[in-house]
Write a protein that holds these residues in place. Sequence first.
Motif, PDB file in Angstrom:
ATOM      1  N   ALA A 152      47.207  10.209  18.753  1.00 34.74           N
ATOM      2  CA  ALA A 152      46.981   9.202  17.722  1.00 34.74           C
ATOM      3  C   ALA A 152      46.902   7.831  18.363  1.00 34.74           C
ATOM      4  CB  ALA A 152      48.085   9.229  16.668  1.00 34.74           C
ATOM      5  N   TRP A 153      46.257   6.913  17.664  1.00 35.72           N
ATOM      6  CA  TRP A 153      46.292   5.511  18.056  1.00 35.72           C
ATOM      7  C   TRP A 153      47.448   4.815  17.331  1.00 35.72           C
ATOM      8  CZ3 TRP A 153      44.614   2.479  21.755  1.00 35.72           C
ATOM      9  CH2 TRP A 153      44.643   1.103  21.592  1.00 35.72           C
ATOM     10  N   ASN A 154      47.529   5.042  16.029  1.00 36.11           N
ATOM     11  CA  ASN A 154      48.654   4.568  15.224  1.00 36.11           C
ATOM     12  C   ASN A 154      49.140   5.704  14.341  1.00 36.11           C
ATOM     13  OD1 ASN A 154      49.062   1.866  15.966  1.00 36.11           O
ATOM     14  ND2 ASN A 154      47.407   1.150  14.636  1.00 36.11           N
ATOM     15  N   GLY A 155      50.442   5.798  14.141  1.00 32.30           N
ATOM     16  CA  GLY A 155      50.975   6.815  13.244  1.00 32.30           C
ATOM     17  C   GLY A 155      51.139   8.155  13.918  1.00 32.30           C
ATOM     18  N   GLY A 156      50.752   9.218  13.173  1.00 33.37           N
ATOM     19  CA  GLY A 156      51.031  10.560  13.666  1.00 33.37           C
ATOM     20  C   GLY A 156      49.829  11.400  13.999  1.00 33.37           C
ATOM     21  N   ILE A 190      37.834   2.521  17.641  1.00 32.48           N
ATOM     22  CA  ILE A 190      38.616   3.015  18.784  1.00 32.48           C
ATOM     23  C   ILE A 190      38.523   4.533  18.806  1.00 32.48           C
ATOM     24  CG2 ILE A 190      40.914   3.094  19.829  1.00 32.48           C
ATOM     25  CD1 ILE A 190      41.548   0.466  18.408  1.00 32.48           C
ATOM     26  N   TYR A 191      38.129   5.067  19.953  1.00 35.68           N
ATOM     27  CA  TYR A 191      37.973   6.520  20.034  1.00 35.68           C
ATOM     28  C   TYR A 191      38.257   7.004  21.459  1.00 35.68           C
ATOM     29  CZ  TYR A 191      33.423   5.792  22.319  1.00 35.68           C
ATOM     30  OH  TYR A 191      32.432   5.430  23.184  1.00 35.68           O
ATOM     31  N   THR A 209      46.643  -5.876  21.121  1.00 26.09           N
ATOM     32  CA  THR A 209      46.019  -4.663  21.654  1.00 26.09           C
ATOM     33  C   THR A 209      45.800  -4.790  23.155  1.00 26.09           C
ATOM     34  OG1 THR A 209      44.927  -4.186  19.562  1.00 26.09           O
ATOM     35  CG2 THR A 209      43.988  -3.177  21.514  1.00 26.09           C
ATOM     36  N   GLN A 210      46.286  -3.788  23.882  1.00 26.09           N
ATOM     37  CA  GLN A 210      46.089  -3.704  25.324  1.00 26.09           C
ATOM     38  C   GLN A 210      45.334  -2.426  25.652  1.00 26.09           C
ATOM     39  OE1 GLN A 210      47.016  -6.278  27.152  1.00 26.09           O
ATOM     40  NE2 GLN A 210      48.008  -7.283  25.405  1.00 26.09           N
ATOM     41  N   PRO A 211      44.605  -2.402  26.763  1.00 23.53           N
ATOM     42  CA  PRO A 211      43.906  -1.170  27.140  1.00 23.53           C
ATOM     43  C   PRO A 211      44.889  -0.012  27.330  1.00 23.53           C
ATOM     44  CG  PRO A 211      43.160  -3.037  28.472  1.00 23.53           C
ATOM     45  CD  PRO A 211      44.367  -3.500  27.722  1.00 23.53           C
ATOM     46  N   VAL A 212      44.524   1.154  26.823  1.00 24.55           N
ATOM     47  CA  VAL A 212      45.332   2.367  26.958  1.00 24.55           C
ATOM     48  C   VAL A 212      44.440   3.447  27.544  1.00 24.55           C
ATOM     49  CG1 VAL A 212      46.719   4.102  25.774  1.00 24.55           C
ATOM     50  CG2 VAL A 212      46.767   1.730  24.987  1.00 24.55           C
ATOM     51  N   GLU A 213      44.929   4.120  28.561  1.00 28.12           N
ATOM     52  CA  GLU A 213      44.124   5.108  29.270  1.00 28.12           C
ATOM     53  C   GLU A 213      43.534   6.145  28.317  1.00 28.12           C
ATOM     54  OE1 GLU A 213      44.510   8.328  32.958  1.00 28.12           O
ATOM     55  OE2 GLU A 213      46.244   7.134  32.335  1.00 28.12           O
ATOM     56  N   GLY A 214      42.246   6.365  28.440  1.00 25.12           N
ATOM     57  CA  GLY A 214      41.553   7.379  27.646  1.00 25.12           C
ATOM     58  C   GLY A 214      40.906   6.843  26.387  1.00 25.12           C
ATOM     59  N   TRP A 215      41.411   5.736  25.848  1.00 22.22           N
ATOM     60  CA  TRP A 215      40.882   5.188  24.601  1.00 22.22           C
ATOM     61  C   TRP A 215      39.822   4.117  24.894  1.00 22.22           C
ATOM     62  CZ3 TRP A 215      41.842   7.457  20.083  1.00 22.22           C
ATOM     63  CH2 TRP A 215      43.001   8.234  19.937  1.00 22.22           C
ATOM     64  N   THR A 216      38.717   4.196  24.162  1.00 24.37           N
ATOM     65  CA  THR A 216      37.659   3.187  24.235  1.00 24.37           C
ATOM     66  C   THR A 216      37.744   2.300  23.006  1.00 24.37           C
ATOM     67  OG1 THR A 216      36.187   4.665  25.460  1.00 24.37           O
ATOM     68  CG2 THR A 216      35.166   2.813  24.299  1.00 24.37           C
ATOM     69  N   ILE A 217      37.725   0.992  23.215  1.00 24.62           N
ATOM     70  CA  ILE A 217      37.779   0.032  22.110  1.00 24.62           C
ATOM     71  C   ILE A 217      36.442  -0.716  22.063  1.00 24.62           C
ATOM     72  CG2 ILE A 217      38.988  -1.940  21.099  1.00 24.62           C
ATOM     73  CD1 ILE A 217      41.464  -1.125  22.696  1.00 24.62           C
ATOM     74  N   ASN A 218      35.652  -0.434  21.040  1.00 26.44           N
ATOM     75  CA  ASN A 218      34.386  -1.127  20.843  1.00 26.44           C
ATOM     76  C   ASN A 218      34.508  -2.084  19.667  1.00 26.44           C
ATOM     77  OD1 ASN A 218      33.102   0.171  22.936  1.00 26.44           O
ATOM     78  ND2 ASN A 218      32.079   1.683  21.638  1.00 26.44           N
TER      79      ASN A 218
END
Length: 634
Positions: free
Chosen positions: A347-351, A387-388, A446-455
């Motif tokens: 998840a990005w946020n929550g569960g 974000i994906y 928001t900071q970069p997190v490995e594996g997640w792309t933020i467009n």
Amino acid sequence: MACRQPPLNSKRPRTLLCHDMKGGYLEDRFIQGTNTEDCYIFYHWASIDIFNYFSHHMVTIPPVCWTNAAHKHGVAVLGTFITEWESGKDICESFLSSEDSFRAVADKMVQIAEFYRFDGWLINIENLLCPDAVKNTPIFLRYLTDKMHSSVPGSLVIWYDSVLEDGKLKWQNELNNQNRVFFNACDGMFTNYNWKEEHLQRMVAIAEDRLVDVYVGVDVFARSEVVGGKFETNLSLQMIRKYGFSAALFAPGWVFECLPTNEFHQNQNKFWNLLCDYLPTHSVSMLPFTTSFCQGFGKRLFFRGKEVHAGNWFNLNAQEMQPLFVDQKLAGAGGSWVRTRGCSEDAWNGGCCLLIEGALVSEKPNVSVRLLSLLAQASPRLFISFIYKQDCSDRVRLALEVTTTNSCSCENSQITTPQDHRKGTIPHLLPETDNLVSQFKKQCDTQPVEGWTINCYLLELQESFLENVFVNISRLPDADAKYKEKEEPFAFRVGEIRILDVNSLFAAPVQVQNLTMCNTLWRRGFNDCKKRENQLYLSTTLRWFYPPNTAVNFRIFCKGMEHHQSVTIAESEKMVLIGRAYNRVYRVVDIPIPDPPVGTSGQVEFLVQPITKEGFVGQSSNCSRLVVNYLEKQ
């Protein structure tokens, strides 16, 4: 309740979900949630119009978490008023004996609905009525309905098919001349379940111009002689919609109660996917819009792509806007298929996040999947974040698309090919260095997190409604001949979608104010983790002020839970997340507190951090702190 299109009072057939599970008030009764592993969850909100919480208590008030989740999706919520058996007969003879008495009951029911903020009542009288009581029942219904409409705009009072106009208890499985007096006195009738097609045919003439106010009952458990039920509930709906009636699905929690709980989500998705052709969806007209697709439970808790709590949790208040779910093979596309579902592994946020998976063949190299239907008046400049995470080869790409319209209308198709789009637009992708992107990341922490792309995207419009949000999945041309004949599988995890007015990125933040505590309890007891028999525990209620309807939740932190060596809390000690609140109150329960230093006081500090409806994270200066000094009595 969120604004929706089409409105609930439109003449389109509706779908009512009657939630009856094991007597009611299970894990859902806990306002702040629970750590239970296996709980019933509902998330196909776009497919229903009314949610009724049912139990066999005389007055059933829907738990606040269900009301919050339903209202977030533009779904009305009904409580239940039920009388049964001999005791029910006595109750009815008492309160229906006079105008004063039934008005007093109706007035109290209106007050309950107003206080708990739900939208009406299902009235279920399943006992004999004496002549005086049955004579007063339509008058009671009319009075209750009028009072509800006056006090709660858009509310509903629905009568259950049970008692006849002569007071006999005899289920009719239809609207007819023996029970229409009750139908005429309120907003609709929920029929019993043992109907056949001839019942529906007769009702067309009886209901006249109120076909959609007849909710034909469907027992998903398929008890007695019914049409459909279980995984053949689609047969019931097919026949009901043929005649233009609304439908009332009774106890769709069958998929949880009667099938293996470890297969609940697969069976839940299968059940609702079988019904999708007969369930008109509605749009939620809401901007700003933000969702991480959390369904109100998880194996872990995430915040901005990072795990902040390990372990199972359940809280329907935490459920965010759910998408239009899809599970289909694509017409004329060989082996191509696509499915969307919640995924609690990440998840990005929550569960959980939204998993989009499938396969594409070279003859059909792309597909667009409609995730969200909004129909919201858009500002001239919209900022969109997407974000994906990609869990497939780089031969498949994911892109965001939107459609706009100049009018409010509602489509039912969830899958299209790109040429089917109405005023389709691919928003302008902004570079990382753009000022809007920098301001967004600052506001969201928001900071970069490995594996997640933020467009991040900019969408410029003129007097338009934002209609739909799609994702387009495309298979890149294969230079290597060995890949051309193969299916190309794909899997993407969508962590978050936000659609904001550009101006909101620069709006001044609002501060949490007046943080106080009350109903405080100190106690000593055994600590299982530290094997201490005399651990000090603190319970208290925190309250604060923040403008209504501007925050989606509040994060509650505590500092001072480590061993005290001095009176004040060490600056190096970190704030510990102890919970999340979905209103401006939070009950702290039994947090372990260290003993104060010998001969002086100890100190513990609470902090409340807002998460705004835009998804912005309150900075330290916008949070509220409360420092508590405590001293051991000698």
